[in-house]
Design a protein around this motif. Sequence first.
Motif, short mmCIF file in Angstrom:
data_model
loop_
_atom_site.label_atom_id
_atom_site.label_comp_id
_atom_site.label_asym_id
_atom_site.label_seq_id
_atom_site.Cartn_x
_atom_site.Cartn_y
_atom_site.Cartn_z
N LEU A 166 0.83 -1.20 0.00
CA LEU A 166 0.00 0.00 0.00
C LEU A 166 0.86 1.25 0.00
O LEU A 166 0.60 2.20 -0.75
N MET A 167 1.91 1.27 0.81
CA MET A 167 2.76 2.45 0.89
C MET A 167 3.52 2.69 -0.40
O MET A 167 3.67 3.83 -0.86
N SER A 168 4.00 1.60 -1.02
CA SER A 168 4.72 1.78 -2.28
C SER A 168 3.78 2.25 -3.37
O SER A 168 4.15 3.04 -4.24
N GLY A 169 2.52 1.76 -3.32
CA GLY A 169 1.54 2.23 -4.28
C GLY A 169 1.24 3.71 -4.12
O GLY A 169 1.14 4.45 -5.11
N VAL A 170 1.11 4.17 -2.87
CA VAL A 170 0.89 5.60 -2.62
C VAL A 170 2.09 6.41 -3.08
O VAL A 170 1.96 7.49 -3.66
N GLY A 171 3.28 5.88 -2.86
CA GLY A 171 4.49 6.57 -3.31
C GLY A 171 4.54 6.70 -4.82
O GLY A 171 4.90 7.76 -5.35
N MET A 172 4.18 5.64 -5.53
CA MET A 172 4.13 5.70 -7.00
C MET A 172 3.12 6.74 -7.47
O MET A 172 3.37 7.50 -8.40
N PHE A 173 1.98 6.78 -6.78
CA PHE A 173 0.93 7.73 -7.14
C PHE A 173 1.40 9.17 -6.96
O PHE A 173 1.23 10.02 -7.84
N LEU A 174 2.03 9.46 -5.82
CA LEU A 174 2.50 10.82 -5.55
C LEU A 174 3.63 11.21 -6.49
O LEU A 174 3.69 12.35 -6.97
N LEU A 175 4.54 10.27 -6.74
CA LEU A 175 5.65 10.57 -7.66
C LEU A 175 5.12 10.89 -9.06
O LEU A 175 5.57 11.85 -9.69
N ALA A 176 4.16 10.10 -9.51
CA ALA A 176 3.62 10.33 -10.84
C ALA A 176 2.92 11.69 -10.93
O ALA A 176 3.10 12.44 -11.89
N GLY A 177 2.13 12.02 -9.90
CA GLY A 177 1.37 13.27 -9.94
C GLY A 177 2.24 14.50 -9.77
O GLY A 177 2.26 15.40 -10.63
N VAL A 178 2.98 14.55 -8.68
CA VAL A 178 3.80 15.73 -8.39
C VAL A 178 4.92 15.87 -9.41
O VAL A 178 5.19 16.96 -9.94
N GLY A 179 5.57 14.75 -9.72
CA GLY A 179 6.66 14.80 -10.69
C GLY A 179 6.20 15.20 -12.07
O GLY A 179 6.83 16.02 -12.75
N GLY A 180 5.05 14.65 -12.51
CA GLY A 180 4.53 15.01 -13.82
C GLY A 180 4.18 16.49 -13.92
O GLY A 180 4.50 17.15 -14.91
N ALA A 181 3.50 17.02 -12.88
CA ALA A 181 3.14 18.44 -12.90
C ALA A 181 4.39 19.32 -12.90
O ALA A 181 4.44 20.33 -13.62
N ALA A 182 5.40 18.95 -12.12
CA ALA A 182 6.62 19.75 -12.06
C ALA A 182 7.35 19.75 -13.40
O ALA A 182 7.81 20.80 -13.88
N ILE A 183 7.45 18.58 -14.01
CA ILE A 183 8.11 18.51 -15.31
C ILE A 183 7.35 19.32 -16.35
O ILE A 183 7.93 20.06 -17.15
N GLY A 184 6.01 19.20 -16.34
CA GLY A 184 5.20 19.94 -17.30
C GLY A 184 5.35 21.44 -17.17
O GLY A 184 5.51 22.16 -18.16
N LEU A 185 5.33 21.94 -15.93
CA LEU A 185 5.49 23.38 -15.72
C LEU A 185 6.89 23.85 -16.11
O LEU A 185 7.07 24.92 -16.69
N GLY A 186 7.89 23.01 -15.80
CA GLY A 186 9.26 23.37 -16.16
C GLY A 186 9.46 23.46 -17.67
O GLY A 186 10.03 24.41 -18.19
N VAL A 187 8.94 22.46 -18.38
CA VAL A 187 9.05 22.48 -19.84
C VAL A 187 8.26 23.65 -20.43
O VAL A 187 8.72 24.33 -21.35
#
Length: 526
Positions: A174-195
């Motif tokens: 469960l914790m690794s799944g939550v970590g994957m979810f947060l990484l995908a969301g926060v990381g994707g938004a950050a990369i998109g705004l940076g680009v």
Amino acid sequence: MNVLPLIALVLGSLAVAWVCRRREVAPTLVLVVVGIAVSFIPGVPDFRIEPEVVLLLVLTPLLYSAALDSSYLGFRANIRAIGLLAVGLVVFTTAAVGLVAWWLVPGLPLPAALVLGAVVAPPDAVAAVAVGRRLGLPRRVMTILAGESLVNDATALTLFRVAVAAAAGAGVSLMSGVGMFLLAGVGGAAIGLGVGWVVHRVRVRLADPPIESALGLAVPFAVYIIAEEAHTSGLLAVVATGLYLGHKAPETGYATRLQDEAVWRASDTVLESVVFALIGLQLTSVVRELSGGSGYGAAGPLLLVGLALTAVAVLARVAWVYPATYLPRLVSKKLRRRDPLPNWRTPAVISWAGMRGVVSLAAAFAITPGVPYREALIFLAFVVTVATLMLHGMTLPWVIRRLGVRGEESAADALAEAQAQHEAGRAAVARLDELGQDPGVAQRTVDKLRYMAQMRTNSSWERLGRSAEEAGESPAAAHRRLRREMVAAEREVFIQHRDEGRIDDEVLRRVLRELDLEEAMLSRDD
């Protein structure tokens, strides 16, 4: 490679969409029905949906174009409502559909059932937004539905990856799944705004409209690949980039904006038409794969299960939307004062805009062979997708009209535009007076420009008064109508001169561009 079937698919889809637009019928549902009918014709090739192709070449440009066209300020103002739908509702629907599928399908493991839940969780609001725009839904409802469609795909696909890993025996906690979810969301938004930040600064320095537009075409695909390589959400990165660049578009040149709008409108029309036709064309291949695989059985018994899961998906949206709308306001007095309780009809419309789309089918076909009951899961996803498209596509316009949910922004928009146009006109005339002091500027030119500025201001104020039927044709409307007739006469003469060999095609194209831009401006208020 035989490209004729692909060409036939594109041309046929556009033809159906054109007929629907002429008849003022929503093309999405008709395209699905036509696709199903065509799939039974002997000799029709198997238009199998390839998940990677759909996500990169279809969904990515569609989301990017929608984000460019969305309001960053409206998105930010409604972030709570959008988040509750795009994240909370997707998680809730995944759990609801997954648990019911686990209960209804004997032997289906719970992780595999949750894979199905994640597949059918995200609604595709393309059709709903088109219907709402045509019927005049309130702007806030449109913003919420559009914002949900921009983000919920990323949420669902992230849940899908976690569920597939668990179903395939990867030992995801469960914790690794939550970590994957947060990484995908926060990381994707950050990369998109940076680009987006980098691309905008590059474009404003290019000062070359064709290159700027070409760069804009490459952006969604590049940002998607970059984000996916970083193991984050490529779709969320695309949305973030589109929202940022759309907000910054006024800082680019006029030619770039005109080109971008034309290009993305054309691509949206092609992609949306092909996508919904593809959904219908999947029927025979899905049934064939189910019957020939090692799944739950033939299509007949699973059809009832699929219809039951459709009911669960529909009711889960209703069960989520109403508490998500009212509970935060009931708990927080501050929120209630800032954003009063809406009429029950508004969440009713939002809760009924739950048709699924190509994302669900692409995710279904992306289920790895190691997941148990894969063929049955694909068939169930197809049933839920088509059933929700049929149900909501046929009834949503009726629901909107029956409940009388309509926007009242037109009068306020007209007043705000008139006030802004009045101030803009004053600023323009003040600048004109400064430039008119130059001895080389003829007074006649200054007077003509001052008159044109006054006409634009008057046109905005006239829209606040009575309708043309009540008050007759206004001076500004008469000016636009007469000038359009003059432009048409000029165009005919230039074309005649080209046909007679008196001017070159290059001269004609240059003149036609000027006349076309003027006619577009004159037609803005019609």
